[in-house]
Write an enzyme that holds these catalytic residues in place. Structure first.
Site, PDB file in Angstrom:
ATOM      1  N   HIS A  14      -2.017   0.792   7.309  1.00 24.19           N
ATOM      2  CA  HIS A  14      -2.344   1.082   5.906  1.00 24.19           C
ATOM      3  C   HIS A  14      -1.928   2.514   5.580  1.00 24.19           C
ATOM      4  CE1 HIS A  14      -4.265   0.382   2.108  1.00 24.19           C
ATOM      5  NE2 HIS A  14      -5.161   1.353   2.280  1.00 24.19           N
TER       6      HIS A  14
ATOM      7  N   ASP B  94      -7.700   6.180  -2.312  1.00 23.44           N
ATOM      8  CA  ASP B  94      -6.907   5.031  -1.895  1.00 23.44           C
ATOM      9  C   ASP B  94      -6.500   4.226  -3.125  1.00 23.44           C
ATOM     10  OD1 ASP B  94      -5.663   2.950  -0.686  1.00 23.44           O
ATOM     11  OD2 ASP B  94      -7.304   2.440   0.673  1.00 23.44           O
TER      12      ASP B  94
ATOM     13  N   CYS C 118       0.812  -1.212   0.000  1.00 19.51           N
ATOM     14  CA  CYS C 118       0.000   0.000   0.000  1.00 19.51           C
ATOM     15  C   CYS C 118       0.850   1.269   0.000  1.00 19.51           C
ATOM     16  CB  CYS C 118      -0.958   0.000   1.188  1.00 19.51           C
ATOM     17  SG  CYS C 118      -0.149  -0.021   2.807  1.00 19.51           S
TER      18      CYS C 118
END
Length: 680
Positions: free
Chosen positions: A457, A473, A413
């Site tokens: 994250h 995202d 991520c």
């Protein structure tokens, strides 16, 4: 006096139990003390046990003085001091063991046992788990049993010692509960350690390098637990903001500093507000992870202009806080971005990502001033092959952005969040990186959300005029299952291994059984932490406020303590009255009550009072009802003989038979001129 006579004297009664209780109390320290402390304590206890079994005298006082000096010197050499959390505990342990070794009389045993109670307390300097709490109760139980035996006039049976000391512990629990709730709480650890306070235990630090969060995948340590008051948001909405990072040096992102505090915005749509209570593990930093976007925060937290939440002090203990979030849209859309903030959110090193800048220039030429189209172009690039979301990202060297976008094209991520931010800034769109937690595991047993360090994250926020900071995202484009199902939704690519705690489906029954046990243990740990360990000064002030009291006012504290102990005294008296043994009524007493009720029904006021002797009662009846004189006189005579006169069982049976006949006699008043019935 010979050795055996001295050893077996009543002065040493209880030493056997002390030799059991003190090692049990000291055992948890074996994992936290230097090896020499553990060895010295074990050697002293084993030597005293051997001397006790062999009826030998304890070492001479001179030798004990040398051992004490040696222990003090070793402690000073180890820690550089004789005080403090670790040094003080080590010194306490060795002095307890040496005191037990030199035991010669009852006084020495009592001192050693009292030192054992202090050893139990110091266990909580290093560990405050539920297991340690249970072990502390066991240790206190054994220490109390040894004290009972020391002060007993004779050797007591083991079961009697266990029962008596156990009841003493049970009776002390209400006092402990009152003191726990009402006694002023201390902010921070019981005994601070500045060196430890400088070390962060959180998974998220103030900077982000490619691969940092990927390394946390194996860390199943709990970061926080959340209980929702009503509505549980879906996993795609569970973004827990922790840090906002704007400064970029070409490889590393750093958290913003120097932000000013602003008012927490009000919710636009009350129907989208989610209320929750979070229990956060110690992080030793100031930020609070909160659900985006906060509209209500605890009193000791500040809301910064980058929507980050900062506490007034570092989190060195487990804490619990209440907050609310509005899931509808981010705040700040009606405000303009300041020139300094815009410049900071667009800044890139001059030589960073040349290939990426060239491609973005083509996007801008194609889409013109349409920022949303530029954003979508970047997301479409990530969603297309050959980009992939991997749990084992390759190492990046040189210009990390260009190498990731044009060569490795595989990452976690933070790789996608960092590259996306560089692309957007190259296009003139203010962008920043946000780190925190996303998703989590819903624990059906207890109904709470468990967030591990593995749930860390990274995502982005872009500024759009008229809309404010909008969450984007990139992970949702390349691996939507990561967002829809949390970290547990990842299955890993070819040749990649996923930790068992992330994928429970398809595991054998042994692993499933192990995870079931883990769930139960986590539920028990959560209750212990949220009800006990997280009861900090803020929670105590909230509790006092429910009763109109102020926890910071000593008069209110005294009032709370007095009320608690007063209620405890009332409850104890009520319990004692309820548990008081009641003598069952004798057969003669039951017949006396029966006759009294019959006479009361005939004439009100002639029934026997509870305090009234039988002779006085019969005299009062004869004055009011002379016709009943033969019955009550005969009843009183047989009653006294049955209750108080020593007689054979046959004689008592005859008196009871006569009482039954008299209690059933005809009590009606005879007609005028007729004699009263006679009963023999």
């Amino acid at each position: 006096m010979n050795r055996a006579g001295q050893h077996r004297s009543p002065e040493l009664r209880g030493l056997e139990l002390a030799l059991l209780a003190l090692p049990v109390a000291a055992l948890p320290h074996a994992w936290h003390q230097p090896p020499w402390v553990t060895l010295l304590v074990a050697a002293a206890i084993l030597l005293r046990t051997w001397l006790h079994l062999r009826d030998r005298r304890p070492p001479a006082l001179g030798l004990m003085a040398l051992l004490a000096a040696f222990a003090g010197a070793m402690t000073f050499l180890q820690y550089g001091t004789l005080f403090g959390q670790e040094a003080g505990t080590a010194l306490l342990l060795v002095m307890m063991a040496l005191k037990l070794l030199e035991t010669r009389n009852r006084r020495d045993i009592v001192i050693g046992l009292f030192l054992g109670y202090f050893v139990v307390v110091t266990t909580y300097f290093f560990d405050q788990s539920l297991l340690i709490a249970a072990w502390s109760l066991l240790s206190a139980w054994l220490l109390t049993a040894a004290l009972v035996q020391v002060h007993a006039g004779r050797a007591l049976e083991r079961w009697r010692l266990a029962k008596q000391s156990g009841w003493m512990i049970v009776h002390a629990l209400p006092f402990m509960l009152i003191l726990f709730l009402a006694f002023p709480r201390v902010q921070g650890p019981l005994w601070g350690d500045p060196q430890r306070d400088e070390v962060a235990t959180t998974a998220l630090s103030g900077e982000l390098n490619p691969g940092d969060i990927a390394e946390l995948l194996q860390d199943q340590t709990t970061a926080m637990r959340v209980q929702f008051h009503d509505t549980v948001p879906p996993p795609p909405a569970q973004y827990w903001r922790a840090l906002v990072m704007t400064d970029f040096d070409g490889r590393r992102w750093q958290a913003e500093g120097g932000q000013s505090s602003i008012e927490v915005p009000e919710a636009d749509d009350p129907d989208n507000v989610v209320a929750y209570t979070a229990t956060l593990e110690p992080t030793r930093v100031r930020y609070l992870p909160v659900l985006d976007y906060p509209v209500s925060l605890p009193d000791n937290a500040e809301y910064r202009d980058n929507h980050q939440v900062i506490r007034d002090r570092r989190i060195v203990n487990r804490i619990q806080y209440d907050a609310e979030a509005d899931l509808s849209r981010p705040p700040g859309g009606e405000e303009a971005l300041s020139s300094s903030a815009r410049e900071r959110a667009l800044e890139l090193p001059p030589s960073a990502a040349p290939r990426s800048r060239a491609e973005v220039a083509l996007w801008r030429a194609t889409h013109g001033d349409d920022d949303r189209a530029i954003i979508q172009a970047a997301l479409d690039r990530f969603a297309a092959a050959p980009y992939r979301y991997t749990l084992q990202p390759p190492t990046l060297a040189g210009d990390v952005t260009d190498q990731f976008l044009f060569e490795t094209q595989a990452g976690y991520c933070e790789h996608y969040a960092s590259a996306f931010a560089v692309l957007m800034r190259s296009a003139g769109i203010p962008t920043r990186v946000v780190t925190g937690y996303q998703g989590g595991e819903w624990m059906q047993r207890g109904e709470y959300l468990r967030l591990r360090n593995a749930d860390a994250h990274a995502w982005n926020e872009v500024w759009l005029d008229g809309e404010g900071w909008i969450r984007v995202d990139p992970t949702a484009a390349i691996a939507p299952e990561r967002i829809e199902a949390g970290i547990g939704g990842l299955t890993g690519g070819e040749g990649e291994s996923v930790p068992d705690f992330l994928r429970r489906d398809g595991l054998g029954w042994v692993q499933q059984l192990r995870f079931g046990f883990e769930d139960w243990r986590d539920f028990a740990r959560f209750r212990w932490e949220s009800w006990v360990l997280a009861f900090d000064p803020e929670r105590q002030r909230e509790l006092f406020a429910h009763f109109g009291l102020d926890a910071t006012d000593w008069r209110d504290v005294v009032t709370a303590l007095g009320a608690g102990f007063g209620l405890l005294a009332v409850a104890a008296l009520a319990w004692a009255g309820w548990r008081r043994p009641r003598r069952p009524l004798d057969a003669a007493d039951r017949l006396l009550q029966r006759l009294s009720r019959r006479i009361e029904r005939q004439q009100t006021g002639l029934g026997r009072h509870a305090h009234e002797p039988v002779v006085t009662w019969t005299r009062r009846i004869k004055a009011a009802r002379p016709d009943l004189a033969p019955i009550v006189d005969a009843f009183a005579e047989h009653y006294n003989l049955a209750r108080f006169a020593p007689a054979r069982p046959d004689d008592r049976a005859g008196h009871l038979m006569a009482l039954r006949r008299l209690a059933a006699s005809d009590l009606r008043k005879p007609p005028v001129g007729q004699p009263a019935p006679r009963t023999t």
